[in-house]
Design a protein around this motif. Structure first.
Motif, PDB file in Angstrom:
ATOM      1  N   ASP A  24       0.826  -1.204   0.000  1.00  9.36           N
ATOM      2  CA  ASP A  24       0.000   0.000   0.000  1.00  9.36           C
ATOM      3  C   ASP A  24       0.865   1.261   0.000  1.00  9.36           C
ATOM      4  OD1 ASP A  24      -2.355  -1.389  -0.088  1.00  9.36           O
ATOM      5  OD2 ASP A  24      -3.075  -0.736   1.873  1.00  9.36           O
ATOM      6  N   GLN A  25       1.934   1.242   0.763  1.00 13.20           N
ATOM      7  CA  GLN A  25       2.815   2.402   0.806  1.00 13.20           C
ATOM      8  C   GLN A  25       3.497   2.625  -0.540  1.00 13.20           C
ATOM      9  OE1 GLN A  25       2.973   4.711   3.362  1.00 13.20           O
ATOM     10  NE2 GLN A  25       1.181   3.478   3.814  1.00 13.20           N
ATOM     11  N   LEU A  26       3.942   1.535  -1.179  1.00 11.76           N
ATOM     12  CA  LEU A  26       4.541   1.667  -2.506  1.00 11.76           C
ATOM     13  C   LEU A  26       3.519   2.174  -3.514  1.00 11.76           C
ATOM     14  CD1 LEU A  26       6.734  -1.545  -2.601  1.00 11.76           C
ATOM     15  CD2 LEU A  26       7.542   0.818  -2.525  1.00 11.76           C
ATOM     16  N   GLY A  27       2.296   1.657  -3.440  1.00 13.38           N
ATOM     17  CA  GLY A  27       1.234   2.121  -4.326  1.00 13.38           C
ATOM     18  C   GLY A  27       0.941   3.596  -4.122  1.00 13.38           C
TER      19      GLY A  27
ATOM     20  N   SER B  23      13.360   7.477  -5.874  1.00 13.89           N
ATOM     21  CA  SER B  23      14.519   6.878  -5.205  1.00 13.89           C
ATOM     22  C   SER B  23      14.386   5.358  -5.147  1.00 13.89           C
ATOM     23  CB  SER B  23      14.663   7.460  -3.798  1.00 13.89           C
ATOM     24  OG  SER B  23      15.698   6.819  -3.103  1.00 13.89           O
ATOM     25  N   LEU B  24      13.192   4.880  -4.767  1.00 14.59           N
ATOM     26  CA  LEU B  24      12.968   3.432  -4.719  1.00 14.59           C
ATOM     27  C   LEU B  24      13.036   2.818  -6.109  1.00 14.59           C
ATOM     28  CD1 LEU B  24      10.087   3.242  -2.101  1.00 14.59           C
ATOM     29  CD2 LEU B  24      12.387   2.297  -1.835  1.00 14.59           C
ATOM     30  N   ALA B  25      12.482   3.491  -7.095  1.00 17.47           N
ATOM     31  CA  ALA B  25      12.497   2.964  -8.460  1.00 17.47           C
ATOM     32  C   ALA B  25      13.925   2.895  -8.998  1.00 17.47           C
ATOM     33  CB  ALA B  25      11.622   3.831  -9.367  1.00 17.47           C
TER      34      ALA B  25
ATOM     35  N   ARG C 296      11.139  -5.636  -1.290  1.00 18.31           N
ATOM     36  CA  ARG C 296      10.982  -4.527  -0.350  1.00 18.31           C
ATOM     37  C   ARG C 296      10.134  -5.017   0.800  1.00 18.31           C
ATOM     38  NH1 ARG C 296      10.700  -1.948  -5.431  1.00 18.31           N
ATOM     39  NH2 ARG C 296      12.417  -0.496  -5.705  1.00 18.31           N
ATOM     40  N   VAL C 297      10.505  -4.600   1.994  1.00 23.80           N
ATOM     41  CA  VAL C 297       9.767  -4.999   3.192  1.00 23.80           C
ATOM     42  C   VAL C 297       9.479  -3.766   4.034  1.00 23.80           C
ATOM     43  CG1 VAL C 297      10.781  -7.324   3.257  1.00 23.80           C
ATOM     44  CG2 VAL C 297      11.872  -5.477   4.511  1.00 23.80           C
ATOM     45  N   ALA C 298       8.520  -3.905   4.924  1.00 29.71           N
ATOM     46  CA  ALA C 298       8.226  -2.832   5.874  1.00 29.71           C
ATOM     47  C   ALA C 298       8.965  -3.160   7.172  1.00 29.71           C
ATOM     48  CB  ALA C 298       6.730  -2.721   6.117  1.00 29.71           C
ATOM     49  N   LEU C 299       9.959  -2.365   7.504  1.00 31.64           N
ATOM     50  CA  LEU C 299      10.717  -2.522   8.743  1.00 31.64           C
ATOM     51  C   LEU C 299      10.449  -1.309   9.614  1.00 31.64           C
ATOM     52  CD1 LEU C 299      14.196  -3.785   7.489  1.00 31.64           C
ATOM     53  CD2 LEU C 299      12.454  -5.104   8.659  1.00 31.64           C
ATOM     54  N   ASN C 300       9.918  -1.549  10.792  1.00 34.53           N
ATOM     55  CA  ASN C 300       9.594  -0.457  11.707  1.00 34.53           C
ATOM     56  C   ASN C 300       8.724   0.609  11.038  1.00 34.53           C
ATOM     57  OD1 ASN C 300      11.139  -1.699  13.735  1.00 34.53           O
ATOM     58  ND2 ASN C 300      13.006  -0.747  12.947  1.00 34.53           N
ATOM     59  N   GLY C 301       7.778   0.149  10.222  1.00 28.85           N
ATOM     60  CA  GLY C 301       6.855   1.064   9.575  1.00 28.85           C
ATOM     61  C   GLY C 301       7.404   1.791   8.361  1.00 28.85           C
ATOM     62  N   ARG C 302       8.606   1.432   7.946  1.00 32.06           N
ATOM     63  CA  ARG C 302       9.219   2.105   6.797  1.00 32.06           C
ATOM     64  C   ARG C 302       9.487   1.086   5.688  1.00 32.06           C
ATOM     65  NH1 ARG C 302      14.870   5.470   6.541  1.00 32.06           N
ATOM     66  NH2 ARG C 302      14.675   5.928   4.334  1.00 32.06           N
TER      67      ARG C 302
ATOM     68  N   THR D  38      11.460  -0.501   2.904  1.00 32.13           N
ATOM     69  CA  THR D  38      12.891  -0.528   2.678  1.00 32.13           C
ATOM     70  C   THR D  38      13.245  -1.584   1.647  1.00 32.13           C
ATOM     71  OG1 THR D  38      13.189   0.025   5.019  1.00 32.13           O
ATOM     72  CG2 THR D  38      15.114  -0.798   3.852  1.00 32.13           C
ATOM     73  N   SER D  39      14.165  -1.281   0.762  1.00 30.22           N
ATOM     74  CA  SER D  39      14.687  -2.263  -0.189  1.00 30.22           C
ATOM     75  C   SER D  39      15.685  -3.152   0.540  1.00 30.22           C
ATOM     76  CB  SER D  39      15.381  -1.563  -1.355  1.00 30.22           C
ATOM     77  OG  SER D  39      14.470  -0.755  -2.065  1.00 30.22           O
TER      78      SER D  39
END
Length: 190
Positions: free
Chosen positions: A48-51, A122-124, A131-137, A139-140
């Motif tokens: 959802d965050q990536l979207g 930046s992610l692209a 990519r995973v969600a670590l501590n709510g962020r 991250t690649s």
């Protein structure tokens, strides 16, 4: 959930596999500056965050009112019986329950969309496979990020499906089974 909101305005007959045609179709389906608004529903999952970041990248120069509703993936209900619910994504939730939840709606300004667009770019640019969600962020991470969980099962006599059943008991909710299956299968190759 974002795709469902936008899908009603896209015309599938005009979509092709060419990115430029998708962008034209997508952009032509957006609300215009005549008072239309776009409401984005999302949760804190990585997808959802990536979207959301991707959508902000698409909307970084569009003069339209954009609001965001963050849907919590857990809730406590007191009536009729006390119960705690935890979901892995928006797809598991009852849409009526979400809509009646009186969740706050915040405006996402053009400047904020441009800032989120920078995060997406930046992610692209990283072009990471995982990519995973670590501590709510979001991250690649390298593809072998979770391999330490798989290593004890690489030479196991159990089938991949049986190993996945055991692994999923210990993983946090929301781990995509298709990815775990693919990674374990690759690790088991001679």
């Amino acid at each position: 959930m974002m795709g469902r909101i936008l899908s009603g305005r896209l015309n599938p007959s005009t979509q092709t596999s060419q990115p430029n045609n998708f962008s034209k179709t997508f952009n032509s389906s957006l609300p215009d500056a005549n008072g239309d608004a776009l409401r984005i529903w999302c949760s804190e999952t990585a997808e959802d965050q990536l979207g959301f970041l991707w959508l902000c990248d698409q909307l970084k120069t569009v003069a339209v009112t954009v609001t965001q509703v963050k849907v919590p993936l857990d809730s406590a209900c007191a009536a009729p019986t006390p119960v705690y619910q935890q979901f892995t994504g928006l797809g598991e939730m009852d849409p009526q329950q979400v809509l009646t939840g009186q969740l706050p709606e915040i405006t996402v300004t053009l400047a904020q969309r441009q800032a989120y667009s920078c995060a997406w770019q930046s992610l692209a640019t990283e072009n990471a496979a995982l990519r995973v969600a670590l501590n709510g962020r979001t991250t690649s991470v390298p593809t072998d990020f979770l391999d330490t969980w798989f290593l004890p099962y690489v030479h196991s006599e159990l089938s991949v499906d049986e190993v996945l059943g055991q692994l999923l008991e210990g993983f946090p909710p929301g781990m995509p089974t298709w990815w775990l299956y693919s990674r374990l299968t690759n690790l088991r190759k001679p």
